[in-house]
Design a protein around this motif. Structure first.
Motif, short mmCIF file in Angstrom:
data_model
loop_
_atom_site.label_atom_id
_atom_site.label_comp_id
_atom_site.label_asym_id
_atom_site.label_seq_id
_atom_site.Cartn_x
_atom_site.Cartn_y
_atom_site.Cartn_z
N THR A 31 0.85 -1.18 0.00
CA THR A 31 0.00 0.00 0.00
C THR A 31 0.89 1.24 0.00
OG1 THR A 31 -1.89 1.07 1.09
CG2 THR A 31 -0.23 0.08 2.53
N THR A 32 0.34 2.40 0.28
CA THR A 32 1.11 3.64 0.29
C THR A 32 1.23 4.17 1.70
OG1 THR A 32 -0.82 5.06 -0.04
CG2 THR A 32 0.26 4.20 -2.02
N GLU A 33 2.31 4.91 1.94
CA GLU A 33 2.50 5.51 3.27
C GLU A 33 1.36 6.46 3.60
OE1 GLU A 33 5.69 8.29 5.76
OE2 GLU A 33 6.11 7.74 3.67
N TYR A 34 0.90 7.24 2.62
CA TYR A 34 -0.17 8.21 2.85
C TYR A 34 -1.43 7.51 3.34
CZ TYR A 34 -3.40 12.07 1.92
OH TYR A 34 -4.35 13.06 2.04
N HIS A 35 -1.87 6.47 2.62
CA HIS A 35 -3.09 5.76 2.99
C HIS A 35 -2.91 5.06 4.34
CE1 HIS A 35 -6.91 3.75 2.39
NE2 HIS A 35 -6.34 2.58 2.58
N LEU A 36 -1.75 4.46 4.55
CA LEU A 36 -1.50 3.73 5.78
C LEU A 36 -1.57 4.65 6.99
CD1 LEU A 36 -0.76 0.75 6.45
CD2 LEU A 36 1.63 1.48 6.53
N ARG A 37 -0.94 5.81 6.90
CA ARG A 37 -0.97 6.76 8.01
C ARG A 37 -2.38 7.27 8.28
NH1 ARG A 37 3.75 8.75 10.09
NH2 ARG A 37 5.68 8.32 8.97
N ARG A 38 -3.12 7.61 7.21
CA ARG A 38 -4.47 8.14 7.41
C ARG A 38 -5.41 7.10 8.01
NH1 ARG A 38 -5.97 12.80 4.50
NH2 ARG A 38 -8.01 12.47 5.43
N MET A 39 -5.34 5.85 7.54
CA MET A 39 -6.22 4.82 8.06
C MET A 39 -5.85 4.46 9.50
SD MET A 39 -8.59 4.14 5.88
CE MET A 39 -8.55 5.93 5.61
N PHE A 40 -4.55 4.38 9.78
CA PHE A 40 -4.12 4.07 11.15
C PHE A 40 -4.63 5.14 12.12
CE2 PHE A 40 -1.50 4.01 14.87
CZ PHE A 40 -1.19 2.67 15.08
N SER A 41 -4.42 6.39 11.77
CA SER A 41 -4.84 7.48 12.64
C SER A 41 -6.35 7.47 12.87
CB SER A 41 -4.41 8.82 12.04
OG SER A 41 -4.91 9.90 12.78
N SER A 42 -7.10 7.24 11.80
CA SER A 42 -8.56 7.26 11.90
C SER A 42 -9.08 6.13 12.78
CB SER A 42 -9.19 7.16 10.51
OG SER A 42 -8.85 8.27 9.72
N ALA A 244 -15.64 9.88 9.36
CA ALA A 244 -15.08 8.81 10.18
C ALA A 244 -15.46 7.44 9.63
CB ALA A 244 -15.57 8.95 11.62
N ALA A 245 -16.70 7.31 9.13
CA ALA A 245 -17.17 6.02 8.61
C ALA A 245 -16.43 5.60 7.34
CB ALA A 245 -18.68 6.08 8.34
N THR A 246 -15.87 6.55 6.61
CA THR A 246 -15.09 6.15 5.43
C THR A 246 -13.91 5.27 5.86
OG1 THR A 246 -13.64 8.11 5.46
CG2 THR A 246 -15.70 8.27 4.20
N ALA A 247 -13.32 5.57 7.03
CA ALA A 247 -12.18 4.79 7.52
C ALA A 247 -12.63 3.49 8.18
CB ALA A 247 -11.36 5.62 8.49
N THR A 248 -13.69 3.56 8.99
CA THR A 248 -14.09 2.38 9.75
C THR A 248 -14.90 1.39 8.93
OG1 THR A 248 -16.08 3.53 10.54
CG2 THR A 248 -14.11 3.65 11.93
N ASP A 249 -15.65 1.87 7.93
CA ASP A 249 -16.56 1.00 7.19
C ASP A 249 -16.23 0.89 5.70
OD1 ASP A 249 -17.93 0.73 9.57
OD2 ASP A 249 -19.40 2.28 9.10
N TRP A 250 -16.06 2.04 5.04
CA TRP A 250 -16.01 2.01 3.58
C TRP A 250 -14.68 1.50 3.04
CZ3 TRP A 250 -13.82 4.12 -0.86
CH2 TRP A 250 -14.55 3.91 -2.04
N PHE A 251 -13.56 2.10 3.45
CA PHE A 251 -12.27 1.67 2.91
C PHE A 251 -11.94 0.21 3.24
CE2 PHE A 251 -11.41 6.27 2.41
CZ PHE A 251 -10.99 6.26 1.09
N PRO A 252 -12.22 -0.28 4.47
CA PRO A 252 -11.95 -1.70 4.73
C PRO A 252 -12.79 -2.66 3.89
CG PRO A 252 -12.13 -0.49 6.79
CD PRO A 252 -12.60 0.43 5.71
N SER A 253 -13.89 -2.17 3.32
CA SER A 253 -14.81 -3.04 2.59
C SER A 253 -14.76 -2.85 1.08
CB SER A 253 -16.25 -2.79 3.06
OG SER A 253 -16.36 -2.92 4.46
#
Length: 289
Positions: A31-42, A244-253
């Protein structure tokens, strides 16, 4: 994404004594550092860099209580001096290294994180994917602190400082999607740290060929793919919940990940005094590999 984050935690745990390079870890995870940091933080509620620091200091506490040389301990955990190590140690544990050596504590431990996806199935996210050519965002920009919940008073004051005629002028300049007056967040800290500064622009989108206007700030947006989330309800609570739901629900799915770029909120309709609003949240995305 959940599996990637758990694997990230495992990789960090095995390299607390190494020079951790998040970009290399992201490549290792595909994956990318940008996406990884944003998803981890969220999902973790803290920046990735903060988690690494807390885990390092949690593990380092055992070494501090031993008989090892303090400089050797500092170097082992990636610090070039005992002073830098001491500052990091105090920021996590709330006490100095010397105090812990004398008294054995108190110590604050950061447990190793574990991410789990809970599927409720009772919320449907109204989303569309769209490819857009390059365009410009023009308007009035200001640097403001990032606030996760509630109204940002500096943004509120910035918008209120613009006369009604300027709002009408900006709206008349809009000639492409996202349509209408826009709330743009750019240059956001990849860790999404609350209190960090970002660029906020109140303006509109125009085509790449539109003439530039000297008294307006400009953000150039390259061609790319966007995920557009439709929200309705109390403002800004409904919008922040959807974010917030984009990180918890949408991107993981879904097979998409964030890419660098501004996030854009288009207000389609609103009640008086902005108590409720219908919005579109535009996030720059790319297909996950």
């Amino acid at each position: 994404m959940i599996a990637e984050l758990n694997r990230l935690v495992e990789l960090i745990e095995g390299r607390l004594n190494d020079n951790l390079d998040v970009a290399s870890l992201a490549r290792e995870l595909g994956t990318t550092e940008y996406h990884l940091r944003r998803m981890f933080s969220s999902l973790a509620g803290m920046p990735l860099s903060e988690y690494i620091r807390r885990r390092r200091m949690s593990v380092a506490a055992a070494d501090v209580l031993g008989d090892g040389n303090l400089l050797s301990i500092a170097v082992r955990y990636g610090y070039g001096s005992t002073e830098a190590f001491g500052r990091a140690f105090r920021s996590v544990h709330g006490v100095s290294v010397g105090s812990v050596k004398r008294n054995g504590g108190p110590l604050r431990t950061q447990p190793q994180l574990r991410f789990r996806l809970t599927v409720e199935g009772n919320i449907t996210m109204d989303t569309r994917i769209t490819d857009r050519p390059a365009f410009h965002l023009i308007g009035h920009a200001i640097r403001v602190p990032l606030i996760h919940e509630g109204i940002n008073p500096q943004i509120q004051a910035h918008i209120a400082s613009l006369p009604a005629a300027e709002h009408a002028r900006l709206k008349a300049l809009s000639d492409t999607e996202p349509a209408g007056l826009l709330q743009v967040s750019a240059d956001v800290d990849p860790d999404y740290t609350e209190g960090s500064e970002l660029t906020y622009l109140h303006g509109v989108a125009v085509t790449e060929k539109a003439p530039m206007i000297g008294d307006l700030d400009t953000i150039e947006v390259p061609a790319g793919t966007w995920a557009v989330f439709h929200t309705e309800g109390e403002y800004p609570a409904a919008l922040q919940e959807a974010w917030a739901a984009t990180a918890t629900d949408w991107f993981p799915s879904n097979p998409w990940r964030l890419r660098p770029g501004p996030s854009i909120v288009a207000v389609l309709d609103r009640a008086g005094y902005f108590s409720t609003a219908t919005c579109e949240l535009w996030l720059p995305v790319e297909r996950a590999e």
